[in-house]
Design an enzyme around this catalytic site. Structure first.
Site, mmCIF file in Angstrom:
data_model
loop_
_atom_site.group_PDB
_atom_site.id
_atom_site.type_symbol
_atom_site.label_atom_id
_atom_site.label_comp_id
_atom_site.label_asym_id
_atom_site.label_seq_id
_atom_site.Cartn_x
_atom_site.Cartn_y
_atom_site.Cartn_z
ATOM 1 N N LYS A 177 0.850 -1.201 0.000
ATOM 2 C CA LYS A 177 0.000 0.000 0.000
ATOM 3 C C LYS A 177 0.878 1.241 0.000
ATOM 4 O O LYS A 177 1.524 1.554 1.000
ATOM 5 C CB LYS A 177 -0.905 0.039 1.233
ATOM 6 C CG LYS A 177 -1.962 1.122 1.079
ATOM 7 C CD LYS A 177 -2.468 1.688 2.374
ATOM 8 C CE LYS A 177 -1.935 3.019 2.761
ATOM 9 N NZ LYS A 177 -2.042 4.109 1.774
ATOM 10 N N GLU A 252 9.661 1.700 10.859
ATOM 11 C CA GLU A 252 10.623 2.807 10.780
ATOM 12 C C GLU A 252 9.820 4.080 10.882
ATOM 13 O O GLU A 252 8.891 4.284 10.100
ATOM 14 C CB GLU A 252 11.367 2.764 9.438
ATOM 15 C CG GLU A 252 12.435 1.707 9.361
ATOM 16 C CD GLU A 252 13.513 1.855 10.406
ATOM 17 O OE1 GLU A 252 13.705 2.972 10.934
ATOM 18 O OE2 GLU A 252 14.144 0.844 10.724
ATOM 19 N N CYS A 286 13.158 11.368 7.036
ATOM 20 C CA CYS A 286 13.255 10.931 8.440
ATOM 21 C C CYS A 286 14.685 11.148 8.935
ATOM 22 O O CYS A 286 14.931 11.213 10.125
ATOM 23 C CB CYS A 286 12.885 9.476 8.553
ATOM 24 S SG CYS A 286 13.809 8.456 7.419
ATOM 25 N N GLU A 387 9.039 16.458 15.652
ATOM 26 C CA GLU A 387 9.420 16.337 14.247
ATOM 27 C C GLU A 387 8.616 17.334 13.403
ATOM 28 O O GLU A 387 7.398 17.397 13.512
ATOM 29 C CB GLU A 387 9.135 14.920 13.760
ATOM 30 C CG GLU A 387 9.595 14.708 12.348
ATOM 31 C CD GLU A 387 9.304 13.311 11.856
ATOM 32 O OE1 GLU A 387 8.164 12.874 11.974
ATOM 33 O OE2 GLU A 387 10.238 12.682 11.349
HETATM 34 P P1 NDP Z 1 1.854 8.198 8.024
HETATM 35 O O1 NDP Z 1 2.228 7.413 9.216
HETATM 36 O O2 NDP Z 1 0.658 9.045 8.104
HETATM 37 O O3 NDP Z 1 1.614 7.244 6.770
HETATM 38 C C1 NDP Z 1 2.511 6.247 6.390
HETATM 39 C C2 NDP Z 1 1.755 5.156 5.688
HETATM 40 O O4 NDP Z 1 0.874 4.536 6.627
HETATM 41 C C3 NDP Z 1 0.872 5.665 4.545
HETATM 42 O O5 NDP Z 1 0.806 4.704 3.531
HETATM 43 C C4 NDP Z 1 -0.475 5.804 5.230
HETATM 44 O O6 NDP Z 1 -1.581 5.779 4.350
HETATM 45 C C5 NDP Z 1 -0.460 4.577 6.110
HETATM 46 N N1 NDP Z 1 -1.418 4.635 7.211
HETATM 47 C C6 NDP Z 1 -2.034 5.726 7.736
HETATM 48 N N2 NDP Z 1 -2.847 5.346 8.755
HETATM 49 C C7 NDP Z 1 -2.740 4.000 8.856
HETATM 50 C C8 NDP Z 1 -3.319 3.030 9.717
HETATM 51 N N3 NDP Z 1 -4.176 3.360 10.685
HETATM 52 N N4 NDP Z 1 -2.973 1.725 9.555
HETATM 53 C C9 NDP Z 1 -2.089 1.359 8.596
HETATM 54 N N5 NDP Z 1 -1.524 2.243 7.746
HETATM 55 C C10 NDP Z 1 -1.833 3.541 7.878
HETATM 56 O O7 NDP Z 1 3.155 8.996 7.618
HETATM 57 P P2 NDP Z 1 3.378 9.910 6.361
HETATM 58 O O8 NDP Z 1 3.025 9.229 5.103
HETATM 59 O O9 NDP Z 1 2.719 11.206 6.680
HETATM 60 O O10 NDP Z 1 4.976 10.042 6.344
HETATM 61 C C11 NDP Z 1 5.662 10.956 7.094
HETATM 62 C C12 NDP Z 1 6.188 10.298 8.334
HETATM 63 O O11 NDP Z 1 6.953 9.146 8.039
HETATM 64 C C13 NDP Z 1 7.130 11.212 9.072
HETATM 65 O O12 NDP Z 1 6.806 11.215 10.420
HETATM 66 C C14 NDP Z 1 8.521 10.588 8.869
HETATM 67 O O13 NDP Z 1 9.456 10.794 9.844
HETATM 68 C C15 NDP Z 1 8.214 9.162 8.721
HETATM 69 N N6 NDP Z 1 9.213 8.529 7.887
HETATM 70 C C16 NDP Z 1 10.141 7.707 8.440
HETATM 71 C C17 NDP Z 1 11.128 7.128 7.686
HETATM 72 C C18 NDP Z 1 12.104 6.177 8.266
HETATM 73 O O14 NDP Z 1 12.840 5.532 7.541
HETATM 74 N N7 NDP Z 1 12.127 6.026 9.567
HETATM 75 C C19 NDP Z 1 11.232 7.395 6.251
HETATM 76 C C20 NDP Z 1 10.211 8.235 5.755
HETATM 77 C C21 NDP Z 1 9.250 8.779 6.560
HETATM 78 P P3 NDP Z 1 -2.193 7.152 3.794
HETATM 79 O O15 NDP Z 1 -1.148 7.783 2.974
HETATM 80 O O16 NDP Z 1 -3.357 6.684 3.032
HETATM 81 O O17 NDP Z 1 -2.565 7.967 4.993
#
Ligand code: NDP
Length: 495
Positions: A177, A252, A286, A387
């Site tokens: 997804k 992550e 991140c 963050e």
């Molecule tokens: P989110 O946590 O909102 O979303 C990440 C993914 O999870 C998306 O595909 C999202 O879908 C999905 N998602 C949202 N809600 C749920 C749920 N209840 N159950 C399962 N999946 C769900 O993060 P962002 O996309 O906004 O990304 C930014 C964040 O990611 C930042 O905090 C950043 O630090 C972190 N990040 C960490 C990295 C690492 O390597 N540690 C790398 C990149 C980012 P949808 O888009 O449909 O909401």
């Protein structure tokens, strides 16, 4: 490249509509009036369909020899190399990453494919001596089954590839997804893997809202493991849910990474690392540098050089070659970053550069914010702890290395720390004091090579690390096999 076309879910090797018949649109963050495409608004039943197809395809895929699976990934590597510029431009278009950084992201995905393809020939187990004559114990790495892969928008090609490639080479089937705002990158990745020869059903993609379909991706009884990258709030829910169902999970999550600059540092090198860490990719990583912790005697020179450099960064269209800072990736990000700039001002930190919302032409149709630098911040301020995920940098001062380590460790996150010093003894002593998962000495907080494990501690990472050989450990079970090859079986009392 922009077509405004309708794209399907990829299930069982076919492009299909969501069962609800509903779709949603995404837009170019540099030009909000430009629609990128229309994508499926999936619900639980679409996820269930994808999982069923993946489970059916898995039976054959798991018995495909690992080196053969690796060959398909190598083919994906060659295809991606040919399509590298298209992928880079797509990243720039769909999430606003400046084109130079987007090319870097595609290069990272290529490195992953190249490295992971070889893992097909290294799916190694152990042989362990037995205490019984003519007996041996062996371990084998076996696939888990169907795994869910849930990814964010900020690395819409590299993160999916570094999760999907090891999952596949290890013999799993995948339901993927992508983030709701970057589904076209997901579509193009599915096309790539299908063209490379991944059999129908082994790799599937469902688009739509994570809050609607996320639960099924974790809780469905046929899902064996979940690999997630995203926010700490969502990662915490997924990890708890996976634990409840006794499934493997790797999460992550966010970061609040610091560059620590000691008095004796090469200030020019430190400034270059800070600029790159804080503002390249518009700070939406991140691994971005979000804090600078500087020893007092180095502060003045550092600030002067830092502001000089920031003021020269070009903010602009991500597809222009000299753009350093692009638009924020979507509206939610735009609101969040602007809110944090206001929070910083109201907390009493000194905004020493930028932070203005850019609304005049050529910025008027995009999510543009000028890079911002706050100085004289205190560790307890929200801009120094939370963050932000945008081009906002907070500078703090420390008396000495020990106080710098204390400030570094005072946040809930624990992803990365960099230290700049010419004294290697101090560098190592500082690294010992850090409670972050990754430490860089005289190098930016960015990066991570694909052959090394990657991941944070505390609220930045839970479960297995990603990349390196660790990726294969996550995506396989270790099966222990006892073999007796004696001609006359000895009488052994087993305990
Ligand atoms: P989110 O946590 O909102 O979303 C990440 C993914 O999870 C998306 O595909 C999202 O879908 C999905 N998602 C949202 N809600 C749920 C749920 N209840 N159950 C399962 N999946 C769900 O993060 P962002 O996309 O906004 O990304 C930014 C964040 O990611 C930042 O905090 C950043 O630090 C972190 N990040 C960490 C990295 C690492 O390597 N540690 C790398 C990149 C980012 P949808 O888009 O449909 O909401």
């Amino acid at each position: 490249m922009i077509t405004g076309q309708v794209y399907g879910n990829f299930i069982g090797g076919e492009w299909v509509q969501a069962s609800s018949g509903k779709t949603y649109k995404t837009v170019n963050p540099a030009r909000k009036s430009q629609v990128i495409g229309e994508f499926q608004s999936s619900d639980r039943s679409d996820v269930q369909r994808a999982i069923e197809r993946a489970y059916a395809a898995w039976r054959e895929w798991r018995s495909t020899p690992p080196p053969k699976r690796g060959e398909i990934l190598l083919e994906a590597y060659y295809l991606m190399k040919k399509r590298a510029e298209d992928f880079s431009r797509l990243i720039a278009l769909e999430m606003g990453k400046p084109i130079g950084d987007a090319r870097g992201e595609v290069k990272r995905a290529l490195n992953v494919l190249e490295f992971i393809a070889g893992e097909g020939r290294r799916m190694l187990g152990e042989t362990i001596p037995s205490e019984i004559p003519n007996n041996v114990i062996m371990t084998f790495r076996k696939p888990l089954g169907v795994v869910s892969i849930i990814t964010p928008w900020n690395f819409p090609i590299a993160i999916p590839v570094w999760k999907i490639a090891p999952a596949l080479v290890a013999g799993n089937a995948v339901v993927f997804k992508p983030a709701a705002t970057t589904p076209l990158c997901g579509v193009k990745l599915m096309e790539l893997f299908a063209d490379a020869g991944i059999p129908a059903g082994v790799l599937n993609m469902v688009t739509g809202s994570g809050s609607l379909i996320g639960d099924e991706l974790v809780s469905n009884e046929k899902i064996a493991a979940v690999s997630f990258t995203g926010s700490t709030a969502v990662g915490r829910q997924i990890y708890a849910k996976a634990a409840h169902h006794l499934k493997k999970a790797q999460c992550e999550m966010g970061g609040k990474n610091a560059v620590v600059v000691l008095e004796d540092a090469n200030i020019d090198a430190a400034v270059s690392a800070i600029i790159q860490g804080a503002f390249s990719s518009t700070g939406e990583r991140c691994t971005a540098t979000s804090r600078v912790i500087v020893e007092k005697p180095a502060r003045e020179e550092l600030m002067e050089k830092l502001i000089q450099r920031v003021s020269r960064l070009k903010v602009g269209d991500p597809l222009e070659e000299d753009t350093y800072v692009g638009p924020l990736a979507h509206e939610e990000q735009y609101i969040k970053v602007r809110d944090y700039i206001e929070i910083g001002k109201s907390e009493g930190a000194k905004l020493v550069y930028g932070g203005r919302t850019l609304t005049e032409p050529p910025y008027d149709d995009g999510y543009y914010v000028q890079p911002a630098v706050f100085a004289d911040a205190k560790p307890e301020m929200r801009i120094a702890r939370e963050e932000i995920f945008g081009p906002v940098l907070t500078v703090l001062e420390a008396r000495d290395m020990h106080e710098a380590a204390e400030i570094n460790n005072s946040v809930y996150y624990g992803f990365k720390t960099s230290i700049y010093t010419e004294n290697i003894r101090k560098a190592f002593r500082f690294a010992d004091m850090c409670d972050t998962g990754m430490v860089h000495i005289n190098a930016p907080t960015l990066g991570g090579e694909v052959q090394a494990p990657f991941g944070g501690l505390k609220e930045s990472g839970a479960g297995y690390k990603e990349l390196g050989r660790e990726a294969i450990r996550f995506y396989t079970n270790e099966i222990i096999t006892y073999l007796d090859y004696s001609e006359q079986r000895p009488e052994v009392k087993f305990i």
